[in-house]
Design a protein around this motif. Structure first.
Motif, mmCIF file in Angstrom:
data_model
loop_
_atom_site.group_PDB
_atom_site.id
_atom_site.type_symbol
_atom_site.label_atom_id
_atom_site.label_comp_id
_atom_site.label_asym_id
_atom_site.label_seq_id
_atom_site.Cartn_x
_atom_site.Cartn_y
_atom_site.Cartn_z
ATOM 1 N N LEU A 158 -7.762 5.477 5.082
ATOM 2 C CA LEU A 158 -7.419 5.107 6.454
ATOM 3 C C LEU A 158 -7.517 6.355 7.321
ATOM 4 C CD1 LEU A 158 -4.489 2.806 7.505
ATOM 5 C CD2 LEU A 158 -5.055 4.835 8.824
ATOM 6 N N ASP A 159 -8.206 6.221 8.454
ATOM 7 C CA ASP A 159 -8.428 7.345 9.357
ATOM 8 C C ASP A 159 -7.397 7.342 10.480
ATOM 9 O OD1 ASP A 159 -9.833 9.539 10.603
ATOM 10 O OD2 ASP A 159 -10.605 8.084 12.032
ATOM 11 N N MET A 160 -6.640 8.425 10.609
ATOM 12 C CA MET A 160 -5.592 8.498 11.619
ATOM 13 C C MET A 160 -6.149 8.567 13.039
ATOM 14 S SD MET A 160 -2.765 11.001 9.893
ATOM 15 C CE MET A 160 -2.750 11.180 8.118
ATOM 16 N N GLU A 161 -7.313 9.147 13.218
ATOM 17 C CA GLU A 161 -7.920 9.179 14.548
ATOM 18 C C GLU A 161 -8.243 7.755 15.020
ATOM 19 O OE1 GLU A 161 -10.165 13.419 15.139
ATOM 20 O OE2 GLU A 161 -11.247 11.866 14.030
ATOM 21 N N GLY A 170 -6.146 10.337 6.176
ATOM 22 C CA GLY A 170 -6.598 11.658 6.589
ATOM 23 C C GLY A 170 -6.794 11.775 8.083
ATOM 24 N N TYR A 171 -6.852 13.034 8.537
ATOM 25 C CA TYR A 171 -7.095 13.311 9.958
ATOM 26 C C TYR A 171 -8.092 14.466 10.075
ATOM 27 C CZ TYR A 171 -6.361 14.102 14.915
ATOM 28 O OH TYR A 171 -6.557 14.225 16.268
ATOM 29 N N PRO A 172 -9.357 14.162 10.299
ATOM 30 C CA PRO A 172 -9.975 12.840 10.183
ATOM 31 C C PRO A 172 -10.242 12.533 8.711
ATOM 32 C CG PRO A 172 -11.634 14.446 10.783
ATOM 33 C CD PRO A 172 -10.319 15.192 10.724
ATOM 34 N N ALA A 173 -10.248 11.261 8.379
ATOM 35 C CA ALA A 173 -10.416 10.884 6.973
ATOM 36 C C ALA A 173 -11.837 11.112 6.478
ATOM 37 C CB ALA A 173 -10.026 9.420 6.779
ATOM 38 N N SER A 174 -12.824 10.992 7.365
ATOM 39 C CA SER A 174 -14.222 11.010 6.921
ATOM 40 C C SER A 174 -14.577 12.287 6.170
ATOM 41 C CB SER A 174 -15.155 10.820 8.119
ATOM 42 O OG SER A 174 -14.886 11.783 9.124
ATOM 43 N N TYR A 175 -14.198 13.427 6.691
ATOM 44 C CA TYR A 175 -14.555 14.707 6.066
ATOM 45 C C TYR A 175 -13.823 14.878 4.732
ATOM 46 C CZ TYR A 175 -15.262 19.754 5.571
ATOM 47 O OH TYR A 175 -15.598 20.999 5.107
ATOM 48 N N SER A 232 0.846 -1.194 0.000
ATOM 49 C CA SER A 232 0.000 0.000 0.000
ATOM 50 C C SER A 232 0.879 1.241 0.000
ATOM 51 C CB SER A 232 -0.903 0.040 1.234
ATOM 52 O OG SER A 232 -1.821 -1.019 1.231
ATOM 53 N N LEU A 233 0.595 2.181 -0.883
ATOM 54 C CA LEU A 233 1.250 3.477 -0.833
ATOM 55 C C LEU A 233 0.329 4.415 -0.075
ATOM 56 C CD1 LEU A 233 3.814 5.026 -2.002
ATOM 57 C CD2 LEU A 233 2.107 6.197 -3.410
ATOM 58 N N CYS A 234 0.772 4.862 1.075
ATOM 59 C CA CYS A 234 -0.053 5.711 1.941
ATOM 60 C C CYS A 234 0.140 7.168 1.567
ATOM 61 C CB CYS A 234 0.310 5.467 3.402
ATOM 62 S SG CYS A 234 0.126 3.740 3.899
ATOM 63 N N ILE A 235 -0.954 7.815 1.180
ATOM 64 C CA ILE A 235 -0.916 9.202 0.723
ATOM 65 C C ILE A 235 -1.759 10.056 1.664
ATOM 66 C CG2 ILE A 235 -1.453 10.787 -1.162
ATOM 67 C CD1 ILE A 235 -1.115 8.434 -3.097
ATOM 68 N N SER A 236 -1.102 10.974 2.342
ATOM 69 C CA SER A 236 -1.803 11.904 3.217
ATOM 70 C C SER A 236 -2.500 12.957 2.364
ATOM 71 C CB SER A 236 -0.798 12.567 4.167
ATOM 72 O OG SER A 236 -1.394 13.637 4.871
ATOM 73 N N VAL A 237 -3.799 13.139 2.604
ATOM 74 C CA VAL A 237 -4.580 14.104 1.824
ATOM 75 C C VAL A 237 -5.281 15.074 2.763
ATOM 76 C CG1 VAL A 237 -6.504 14.424 0.209
ATOM 77 C CG2 VAL A 237 -4.955 12.476 -0.074
ATOM 78 N N ASP A 238 -5.236 16.339 2.414
ATOM 79 C CA ASP A 238 -5.994 17.353 3.147
ATOM 80 C C ASP A 238 -6.724 18.225 2.142
ATOM 81 O OD1 ASP A 238 -6.291 18.773 5.952
ATOM 82 O OD2 ASP A 238 -6.005 20.359 4.478
ATOM 83 N N GLU A 248 3.635 13.275 8.341
ATOM 84 C CA GLU A 248 4.591 13.077 9.435
ATOM 85 C C GLU A 248 3.906 12.419 10.628
ATOM 86 O OE1 GLU A 248 7.541 15.700 12.341
ATOM 87 O OE2 GLU A 248 6.575 16.669 10.622
ATOM 88 N N LEU A 249 2.720 12.898 10.972
ATOM 89 C CA LEU A 249 1.959 12.296 12.064
ATOM 90 C C LEU A 249 1.659 10.833 11.756
ATOM 91 C CD1 LEU A 249 0.239 12.381 14.675
ATOM 92 C CD2 LEU A 249 -1.660 13.247 13.261
ATOM 93 N N PHE A 250 1.272 10.545 10.532
ATOM 94 C CA PHE A 250 0.945 9.174 10.148
ATOM 95 C C PHE A 250 2.147 8.254 10.319
ATOM 96 C CE2 PHE A 250 0.484 5.788 6.927
ATOM 97 C CZ PHE A 250 -0.694 5.215 7.374
ATOM 98 N N ALA A 251 3.319 8.711 9.890
ATOM 99 C CA ALA A 251 4.529 7.901 10.028
ATOM 100 C C ALA A 251 4.818 7.612 11.496
ATOM 101 C CB ALA A 251 5.716 8.604 9.374
#
Length: 200
Positions: free
Chosen positions: A140-143, A111-116, A9-15, A185-188
């Motif tokens: 994937l939701d970081m919370e 995402g943090y949170p991923a839902s929104y 899996s390639l984890c991509i942080s999205v905001d 960074e938080l996810f890592a």
């Protein structure tokens, strides 16, 4: 019988930056993404979150907006009316970028949170391009990740309650790309964390 190895899996942080609570009536005039790392059968390998990033400011899709939402992300709707990118073009470029950076792996939106953020991102992808490079549930939701590892109720999770070693060094600016990098960074940190130390 040979065991079929699954792709990493390639984890991509999205905001995302939005001007209201739901997509459709309201717009997503900010989109930022950063590659956080790769998860495979051996574990998680963090990436430099500033190395592979994506950022676009799509044109608003309606005249409706919530002033308080704009106050948070600082987006200028009047500027975006003239400088914003057509959503179909912006999301098409994003989908292409995701497929390019995740070649050989399955992309997962974090995402943090991923839902929104996922709600807006998925709606925009389907509306603009007809498909999602993440599929219909590749997020994937970081919370939730923190709550599971910390053994605490989900609704009690807040960054201010997390151990300091988990928190990113970067500031949370409410600019989509800045926040995507910060969240990567938080996810890592969360992926490497073993959970709270039990008292002896």
């Amino acid at each position: 019988m040979a065991v079929r190895r699954s792709r990493p899996s390639l984890c991509i942080s999205v905001d995302i930056g939005a001007d209201g609570p739901i997509p459709g009536p309201y717009s997503m005039p900010g989109l930022g993404a950063a590659v956080a790392g790769v998860q495979d059968a051996e574990g998680f390998t963090a990436a430099d979150p500033e190395a592979r990033t994506f950022s676009r400011e799509p044109l608003p899709i309606s005249d409706d907006f919530v002033p308080e939402a704009l106050a948070v992300n600082g987006l200028d709707r009047e500027r975006l009316r003239t400088e914003g990118l057509d959503p179909a073009l912006a999301l098409g470029r994003f989908a292409h970028w995701v497929r390019e950076v995740s070649e050989g792996a399955q992309p997962v939106m974090c995402g943090y949170p991923a839902s929104y953020d996922w709600t807006f991102l998925y709606w925009y992808l389907i509306r603009s391009t007809g498909e999602s490079p993440f599929g219909h549930s590749g997020r994937l939701d970081m919370e939730t990740l923190y709550a599971t590892k910390a053994g605490v109720p989900l609704r009690t999770v807040a960054k201010r309650s997390m151990p300091t070693e988990l928190l990113p060094r970067r500031r949370h600016t409410h600019h989509a790309l800045d926040d995507a990098v910060e969240q990567a960074e938080l996810f890592a940190h969360l992926m490497a964390w073993q959970g709270p130390v039990s008292p002896r």
